[in-house]
Design an enzyme around this catalytic site. Structure first.
Site, mmCIF file in Angstrom:
data_model
loop_
_atom_site.group_PDB
_atom_site.id
_atom_site.type_symbol
_atom_site.label_atom_id
_atom_site.label_comp_id
_atom_site.label_asym_id
_atom_site.label_seq_id
_atom_site.Cartn_x
_atom_site.Cartn_y
_atom_site.Cartn_z
ATOM 1 N N ASP A 46 50.969 6.286 -95.067
ATOM 2 C CA ASP A 46 52.075 6.513 -95.703
ATOM 3 C C ASP A 46 53.049 5.269 -95.605
ATOM 4 O OD1 ASP A 46 54.640 8.515 -96.221
ATOM 5 O OD2 ASP A 46 55.338 7.597 -94.309
ATOM 6 N N ALA A 47 53.303 4.629 -94.383
ATOM 7 C CA ALA A 47 54.299 2.997 -95.294
ATOM 8 C C ALA A 47 53.101 1.954 -95.792
ATOM 9 C CB ALA A 47 53.750 2.609 -93.520
#
Length: 133
Positions: free
Chosen positions: A20-21
């Site tokens: 996600d990051a």
């Protein structure tokens, strides 16, 4: 992480957390360089790439295109099947799980330092979203 640790054995939700990051950073860089707009507009644009609905649609598209290796498909499957204790925001469980699968494979490629494959995947994700626009 050193090579003594098997990245594949990490909790798939940990891989998704990392993915996600990584995806968020890639998308932010892409839209900043593309749009050169104010932060509010950038945020609105970024949402088109990083919502669970968008990620699930992109995963379906890439799976249909046979984009992933068998190993990557296994990571995706584990990410999709992982039991998350967080509720999906603004989406159904199936969509949320697909997005977790995509994020898991991104996290896996990142932590394995498979930079060329990761770059190709991130570019394919952006291209798939922009094709849908």
């Amino acid at each position: 992480m050193d090579n003594n640790n098997n990245i594949k054995l990490l909790n798939p939700l940990s891989l998704a957390y990392m993915g996600d990051a990584v995806l968020d950073q890639f998308v932010r860089k892409h839209i900043i360089l593309k749009l050169r707009a104010k932060p509010n507009r950038l945020h609105q644009q970024a949402k088109q790439y990083v919502t669970a609905k968008s990620q699930a649609a992109t995963l379906d598209y890439l799976m249909h295109e046979d984009w992933f290796t068998e190993e990557e498909q296994e990571i995706i499957r584990r990410g999709r099947n992982a039991k998350s204790h967080t509720k999906a925001k603004n989406t159904d469980v199936q969509t949320y799980r697909k997005s977790s699968g995509l994020e898991a494979v991104i996290g896996y490629l990142y932590l394995e330092n498979k930079e060329e494959r990761l770059q190709a995947l991130l570019e394919s994700i952006v291209a798939a979203v922009e094709e849908r626009e």
